[in-house]
Design an enzyme around this catalytic site. Sequence first.
Site, PDB file in Angstrom:
ATOM      1  N   HIS A  43       0.846  -1.202   0.000  1.00  0.00           N
ATOM      2  CA  HIS A  43       0.000   0.000   0.000  1.00  0.00           C
ATOM      3  C   HIS A  43       0.875   1.244   0.000  1.00  0.00           C
ATOM      4  O   HIS A  43       2.078   1.180   0.243  1.00  0.00           O
ATOM      5  CB  HIS A  43      -0.972   0.003   1.184  1.00  0.00           C
ATOM      6  CG  HIS A  43      -0.326   0.042   2.536  1.00  0.00           C
ATOM      7  ND1 HIS A  43       0.359   1.146   2.996  1.00  0.00           N
ATOM      8  CD2 HIS A  43      -0.256  -0.877   3.533  1.00  0.00           C
ATOM      9  CE1 HIS A  43       0.821   0.904   4.208  1.00  0.00           C
ATOM     10  NE2 HIS A  43       0.471  -0.317   4.559  1.00  0.00           N
ATOM     11  N   ASP A  48      -4.712   5.275   9.498  1.00  0.00           N
ATOM     12  CA  ASP A  48      -4.955   4.755  10.844  1.00  0.00           C
ATOM     13  C   ASP A  48      -6.163   3.826  10.829  1.00  0.00           C
ATOM     14  O   ASP A  48      -7.061   3.987   9.999  1.00  0.00           O
ATOM     15  CB  ASP A  48      -5.224   5.908  11.818  1.00  0.00           C
ATOM     16  CG  ASP A  48      -4.035   6.838  11.969  1.00  0.00           C
ATOM     17  OD1 ASP A  48      -2.895   6.370  11.810  1.00  0.00           O
ATOM     18  OD2 ASP A  48      -4.251   8.037  12.243  1.00  0.00           O
ATOM     19  N   TYR A  76      -8.533  15.236   2.863  1.00  0.00           N
ATOM     20  CA  TYR A  76      -9.206  14.544   3.963  1.00  0.00           C
ATOM     21  C   TYR A  76     -10.427  15.325   4.434  1.00  0.00           C
ATOM     22  O   TYR A  76     -10.464  16.551   4.351  1.00  0.00           O
ATOM     23  CB  TYR A  76      -8.266  14.398   5.169  1.00  0.00           C
ATOM     24  CG  TYR A  76      -7.030  13.575   4.935  1.00  0.00           C
ATOM     25  CD1 TYR A  76      -7.001  12.217   5.233  1.00  0.00           C
ATOM     26  CD2 TYR A  76      -5.866  14.161   4.446  1.00  0.00           C
ATOM     27  CE1 TYR A  76      -5.854  11.465   5.046  1.00  0.00           C
ATOM     28  CE2 TYR A  76      -4.711  13.419   4.244  1.00  0.00           C
ATOM     29  CZ  TYR A  76      -4.716  12.072   4.550  1.00  0.00           C
ATOM     30  OH  TYR A  76      -3.568  11.331   4.357  1.00  0.00           O
ATOM     31  N   TYR A 179       0.363  15.007   9.013  1.00  0.00           N
ATOM     32  CA  TYR A 179      -0.438  14.234   9.958  1.00  0.00           C
ATOM     33  C   TYR A 179      -1.659  15.056  10.359  1.00  0.00           C
ATOM     34  O   TYR A 179      -1.526  16.098  11.013  1.00  0.00           O
ATOM     35  CB  TYR A 179       0.387  13.853  11.192  1.00  0.00           C
ATOM     36  CG  TYR A 179       1.371  12.745  10.923  1.00  0.00           C
ATOM     37  CD1 TYR A 179       0.997  11.410  11.046  1.00  0.00           C
ATOM     38  CD2 TYR A 179       2.668  13.034  10.517  1.00  0.00           C
ATOM     39  CE1 TYR A 179       1.891  10.391  10.779  1.00  0.00           C
ATOM     40  CE2 TYR A 179       3.572  12.017  10.243  1.00  0.00           C
ATOM     41  CZ  TYR A 179       3.173  10.699  10.380  1.00  0.00           C
ATOM     42  OH  TYR A 179       4.066   9.689  10.102  1.00  0.00           O
ATOM     43  N   LEU A 200     -12.132  10.438  10.481  1.00  0.00           N
ATOM     44  CA  LEU A 200     -11.172  10.848   9.459  1.00  0.00           C
ATOM     45  C   LEU A 200     -11.407  10.016   8.206  1.00  0.00           C
ATOM     46  O   LEU A 200     -11.439   8.782   8.270  1.00  0.00           O
ATOM     47  CB  LEU A 200      -9.736  10.651   9.953  1.00  0.00           C
ATOM     48  CG  LEU A 200      -8.622  11.050   8.980  1.00  0.00           C
ATOM     49  CD1 LEU A 200      -8.692  12.547   8.667  1.00  0.00           C
ATOM     50  CD2 LEU A 200      -7.249  10.705   9.554  1.00  0.00           C
TER      51      LEU A 200
END
Length: 314
Positions: A43, A48, A76, A179, A200
Amino acid sequence: MSRPRRRGRDVHGVLLLDKPQGLSSNDALQKVKRIYNANRAGHTGALDPLATGMLPICLGEATKFSQYLLDSDKRYRVIARLGQRTDTSDADGTVVEERPVTFSEQQLQDALESFRGDTLQVPTMFSALKYQGKPLYEYARQGIEVPREARPITVYELLFIRHEGDELELEVHCSKGTYIRTIIDDLGEKLGCGAHVIYLRRLTVSKYPVERMVTLEQLNALLEEAQTRDIAPSELLDPLLMPMDSPAADYPVVNLPLTSSVYFKNGNPVRTTGAPSEGLVRVTEGEAQKFLGMGEIDSEGRVAPRRLVVEYPV
């Protein structure tokens, strides 16, 4: 006596998996690898377990070019819980601090503005970045904090979606290495109340089309359909794959004539017209523009091979 290793098939391309919540990126990868019966899989950029959304899974020869996706922009959607800070900066962690939420809407907008553009970010301890050969999360789980260098990131867009009670929803378009958990934790500190991620979703990676995302449920349904119709699963699964060179789609293309490509495929730099003056290039050959791999313009202006596709017999 060891059991002989099971032989998979040579399948090459990129699957845009819509990763479900609660599954690690590696577990998702292994499920896709088994469904496709692929020899190799990897990947590009872990999500997460709490996160959902686009996780490009590279199969076969596409794994050679997955590194180029790591350098790509991502988008995101995130929901933060205000007033609570956790040790992991998300809902999977333990609450370590609670504070009242007292900021004004203007203070919120000012705080958001401070994260837009080029900034430096100190990565969270709960990350896969390594320190002295070990992932940071291994130290964090032992209660050990180690020094981390601030890294340059770019937030191209930070869109305010809604603020209702103790929830704040944002959309973030950012560069590699960003992040989102750290942005939310830092934002909570700027606002004086603390915050952590409760939702998320990765919306996009690079320029991959959102409509090409598929779920594990859809893949398993196709497996069952293939069995019912008594056909090879590859007939239904392989059309879902993006081309193996799609991770490098942002790089310029140099198309070599067949007379030159034979030397390139044997590891030799070649001269050609229409190449840029420097940098990495995506190399194809002939009228069909068959993908050969990645090259780099050398000091003499030639296209030198850097990472090549192995040509499997059909």
